[in-house]
Design a protein around this motif. Structure first.
Motif, PDB file in Angstrom:
ATOM      1  N   PRO A  62      -7.207  15.269  -9.186  1.00 43.06           N
ATOM      2  CA  PRO A  62      -8.235  14.474  -9.845  1.00 43.06           C
ATOM      3  C   PRO A  62      -9.463  15.005  -9.954  1.00 43.06           C
ATOM      4  O   PRO A  62      -9.991  15.500  -8.807  1.00 43.06           O
ATOM      5  CB  PRO A  62      -8.046  13.055  -9.216  1.00 43.06           C
ATOM      6  CG  PRO A  62      -6.706  12.680  -8.570  1.00 43.06           C
ATOM      7  CD  PRO A  62      -6.404  14.151  -8.262  1.00 43.06           C
ATOM      8  N   PRO A  63     -10.449  14.855 -11.128  1.00 42.75           N
ATOM      9  CA  PRO A  63     -11.589  15.604 -11.025  1.00 42.75           C
ATOM     10  C   PRO A  63     -12.559  15.140  -9.750  1.00 42.75           C
ATOM     11  O   PRO A  63     -13.407  15.948  -9.437  1.00 42.75           O
ATOM     12  CB  PRO A  63     -12.134  15.069 -12.463  1.00 42.75           C
ATOM     13  CG  PRO A  63     -11.225  14.200 -13.004  1.00 42.75           C
ATOM     14  CD  PRO A  63      -9.985  14.269 -12.111  1.00 42.75           C
TER      15      PRO A  63
ATOM     16  N   PRO B 252      -2.813  14.926 -11.563  1.00 45.36           N
ATOM     17  CA  PRO B 252      -3.866  14.456 -11.743  1.00 45.36           C
ATOM     18  C   PRO B 252      -4.330  13.070 -11.079  1.00 45.36           C
ATOM     19  O   PRO B 252      -5.598  12.385 -11.303  1.00 45.36           O
ATOM     20  CB  PRO B 252      -3.970  14.489 -13.495  1.00 45.36           C
ATOM     21  CG  PRO B 252      -2.889  15.349 -13.852  1.00 45.36           C
ATOM     22  CD  PRO B 252      -2.034  15.406 -12.601  1.00 45.36           C
ATOM     23  N   HIS B 253      -3.435  12.290 -10.785  1.00 44.31           N
ATOM     24  CA  HIS B 253      -3.503  10.969 -10.396  1.00 44.31           C
ATOM     25  C   HIS B 253      -3.218  10.665  -8.867  1.00 44.31           C
ATOM     26  O   HIS B 253      -3.079   9.621  -8.360  1.00 44.31           O
ATOM     27  CB  HIS B 253      -2.639   9.865 -11.275  1.00 44.31           C
ATOM     28  CG  HIS B 253      -2.823   9.889 -12.704  1.00 44.31           C
ATOM     29  ND1 HIS B 253      -3.808   9.291 -13.156  1.00 44.31           N
ATOM     30  CD2 HIS B 253      -2.122  10.569 -13.718  1.00 44.31           C
ATOM     31  CE1 HIS B 253      -4.173   9.320 -14.385  1.00 44.31           C
ATOM     32  NE2 HIS B 253      -3.006   9.863 -14.511  1.00 44.31           N
ATOM     33  N   VAL B 254      -2.911  11.985  -8.181  1.00 43.26           N
ATOM     34  CA  VAL B 254      -2.845  12.021  -6.949  1.00 43.26           C
ATOM     35  C   VAL B 254      -3.779  12.959  -6.150  1.00 43.26           C
ATOM     36  O   VAL B 254      -4.159  14.000  -6.215  1.00 43.26           O
ATOM     37  CB  VAL B 254      -1.465  12.493  -6.579  1.00 43.26           C
ATOM     38  CG1 VAL B 254      -1.063  12.451  -4.797  1.00 43.26           C
ATOM     39  CG2 VAL B 254      -0.263  11.633  -7.066  1.00 43.26           C
ATOM     40  N   TYR B 255      -4.606  11.955  -5.161  1.00 41.54           N
ATOM     41  CA  TYR B 255      -5.533  12.533  -4.311  1.00 41.54           C
ATOM     42  C   TYR B 255      -4.956  13.374  -3.296  1.00 41.54           C
ATOM     43  O   TYR B 255      -3.764  13.157  -2.951  1.00 41.54           O
ATOM     44  CB  TYR B 255      -6.351  11.542  -3.822  1.00 41.54           C
ATOM     45  CG  TYR B 255      -7.342  11.049  -4.886  1.00 41.54           C
ATOM     46  CD1 TYR B 255      -8.375  11.598  -5.440  1.00 41.54           C
ATOM     47  CD2 TYR B 255      -6.826   9.856  -5.853  1.00 41.54           C
ATOM     48  CE1 TYR B 255      -9.065  11.080  -6.481  1.00 41.54           C
ATOM     49  CE2 TYR B 255      -7.543   9.496  -6.633  1.00 41.54           C
ATOM     50  CZ  TYR B 255      -8.843  10.025  -6.993  1.00 41.54           C
ATOM     51  OH  TYR B 255      -9.391   9.430  -8.084  1.00 41.54           O
ATOM     52  N   SER B 256      -5.870  14.456  -2.697  1.00 39.90           N
ATOM     53  CA  SER B 256      -5.165  15.364  -1.546  1.00 39.90           C
ATOM     54  C   SER B 256      -4.720  14.464  -0.446  1.00 39.90           C
ATOM     55  O   SER B 256      -4.027  15.166   0.299  1.00 39.90           O
ATOM     56  CB  SER B 256      -6.173  16.776  -1.346  1.00 39.90           C
ATOM     57  OG  SER B 256      -7.416  16.303  -0.868  1.00 39.90           O
TER      58      SER B 256
ATOM     59  N   ALA C 111       1.004  -1.270   0.030  1.00 46.09           N
ATOM     60  CA  ALA C 111       0.135   0.061  -0.047  1.00 46.09           C
ATOM     61  C   ALA C 111       0.849   1.213   0.025  1.00 46.09           C
ATOM     62  O   ALA C 111       1.873   1.457   0.969  1.00 46.09           O
ATOM     63  CB  ALA C 111      -0.879   0.000   1.325  1.00 46.09           C
ATOM     64  N   VAL C 112       0.716   2.042  -1.115  1.00 48.44           N
ATOM     65  CA  VAL C 112       1.665   3.163  -1.267  1.00 48.44           C
ATOM     66  C   VAL C 112       1.015   4.609  -1.253  1.00 48.44           C
ATOM     67  O   VAL C 112      -0.097   4.248  -1.973  1.00 48.44           O
ATOM     68  CB  VAL C 112       2.632   3.044  -2.464  1.00 48.44           C
ATOM     69  CG1 VAL C 112       3.560   4.210  -2.627  1.00 48.44           C
ATOM     70  CG2 VAL C 112       3.480   1.637  -2.448  1.00 48.44           C
ATOM     71  N   GLN C 113       1.433   5.106  -0.502  1.00 47.29           N
ATOM     72  CA  GLN C 113       0.581   6.806  -0.558  1.00 47.29           C
ATOM     73  C   GLN C 113       1.627   7.861  -0.259  1.00 47.29           C
ATOM     74  O   GLN C 113       2.699   7.477   0.372  1.00 47.29           O
ATOM     75  CB  GLN C 113      -0.631   6.896   0.164  1.00 47.29           C
ATOM     76  CG  GLN C 113      -0.439   6.598   1.780  1.00 47.29           C
ATOM     77  CD  GLN C 113      -1.534   6.521   2.611  1.00 47.29           C
ATOM     78  OE1 GLN C 113      -1.980   5.258   2.629  1.00 47.29           O
ATOM     79  NE2 GLN C 113      -2.079   7.484   3.000  1.00 47.29           N
ATOM     80  N   PHE C 114       1.254   8.959  -0.805  1.00 46.21           N
ATOM     81  CA  PHE C 114       2.146  10.277  -0.308  1.00 46.21           C
ATOM     82  C   PHE C 114       1.790  10.568   1.191  1.00 46.21           C
ATOM     83  O   PHE C 114       0.646  10.519   1.577  1.00 46.21           O
ATOM     84  CB  PHE C 114       1.929  11.252  -1.290  1.00 46.21           C
ATOM     85  CG  PHE C 114       2.513  11.184  -2.691  1.00 46.21           C
ATOM     86  CD1 PHE C 114       3.899  11.510  -2.689  1.00 46.21           C
ATOM     87  CD2 PHE C 114       2.038  10.722  -3.614  1.00 46.21           C
ATOM     88  CE1 PHE C 114       4.693  11.467  -3.921  1.00 46.21           C
ATOM     89  CE2 PHE C 114       2.498  10.626  -4.832  1.00 46.21           C
ATOM     90  CZ  PHE C 114       3.971  10.890  -4.860  1.00 46.21           C
TER      91      PHE C 114
ATOM     92  N   TYR D 297     -13.945  11.661  -3.494  1.00 49.93           N
ATOM     93  CA  TYR D 297     -13.024  10.368  -3.268  1.00 49.93           C
ATOM     94  C   TYR D 297     -12.547  10.592  -1.542  1.00 49.93           C
ATOM     95  O   TYR D 297     -12.513   9.701  -0.895  1.00 49.93           O
ATOM     96  CB  TYR D 297     -11.913  10.378  -4.062  1.00 49.93           C
ATOM     97  CG  TYR D 297     -10.960   9.026  -3.717  1.00 49.93           C
ATOM     98  CD1 TYR D 297     -11.400   7.692  -3.681  1.00 49.93           C
ATOM     99  CD2 TYR D 297      -9.534   9.526  -3.106  1.00 49.93           C
ATOM    100  CE1 TYR D 297     -10.397   6.918  -3.077  1.00 49.93           C
ATOM    101  CE2 TYR D 297      -8.833   8.619  -2.558  1.00 49.93           C
ATOM    102  CZ  TYR D 297      -9.206   7.130  -2.680  1.00 49.93           C
ATOM    103  OH  TYR D 297      -8.459   6.102  -2.048  1.00 49.93           O
ATOM    104  N   VAL D 298     -11.758  11.630  -1.539  1.00 52.16           N
ATOM    105  CA  VAL D 298     -11.165  11.946   0.022  1.00 52.16           C
ATOM    106  C   VAL D 298     -12.203  11.981   0.972  1.00 52.16           C
ATOM    107  O   VAL D 298     -12.051  11.431   2.076  1.00 52.16           O
ATOM    108  CB  VAL D 298     -10.383  13.284  -0.219  1.00 52.16           C
ATOM    109  CG1 VAL D 298      -9.919  13.578   1.440  1.00 52.16           C
ATOM    110  CG2 VAL D 298      -9.369  13.194  -1.165  1.00 52.16           C
TER     111      VAL D 298
END
Length: 156
Positions: A126-127, A83-87, A68-71, A132-133
């Motif tokens: 991302p739009p 565009p491919h990274v959520y807040s 599981a990888v996330q910033f 999502y968040v």
């Protein structure tokens, strides 16, 4: 020793002896559950001078299953505007889902994400970021991302 522990020990030894590629630094790897690495895009890019941190969480099935990888999003780091990274730091990248392969390593994932950022033409979320968040699970692996050629969409 479990397969995941042996594999992670091997990767950690390689990182400590051979070092990491430019722009990638091991921040913390105290165990075989969670590692932190910093990521910087080198050269001319939208992210020049910015440093991000990645959190890798490993389950006992690693490397058969993707980490599981996330910033990291905290007082020191923020998720890149991409565009491919959520807040919240979740990343919509096929290699972290259906296109994961056991031949990939932590460093290979970092290099792929470094390349993804380097090729970004426009800094934007991302739009569906807000939706999502608001409903995202803690673990991005529990998200069923829908991969598109040019944009991303998630179904938590």
């Amino acid at each position: 020793m479990a397969v995941s522990s042996r594999r992670l020990q091997k990767e950690l030894t390689e990182i400590k002896t051979a070092g990491t590629p430019c722009g990638i630094t091991l921040l913390k790897a105290d165990d075989f559950q969670t590692w932190f690495l910093s990521l910087e895009v080198l050269g001319e890019s939208q992210y020049k001078g910015e440093v991000f941190a990645l959190m890798f969480r490993f389950d006992p099935q690693y490397p058969i299953s993707a980490p599981a990888v996330q910033f990291v999003v905290d007082d020191k780091y923020k998720a890149p505007l991409h565009p491919h990274v959520y807040s919240n730091g979740h990343i919509c990248a096929s290699i972290l889902g259906g296109e994961w392969s056991p031949v990939l390593s932590v460093i290979a994932v970092c290099i792929t994400l470094q390349s993804m950022l380097a090729s970004c033409k426009e800094k934007k979320r991302p739009p569906d970021n807000d939706r999502y968040v608001a409903h995202a699970p803690d673990n991005p692996k529990k998200t069923r991302f829908v991969y598109h050629e040019s944009d991303s969409a998630a179904a938590p």
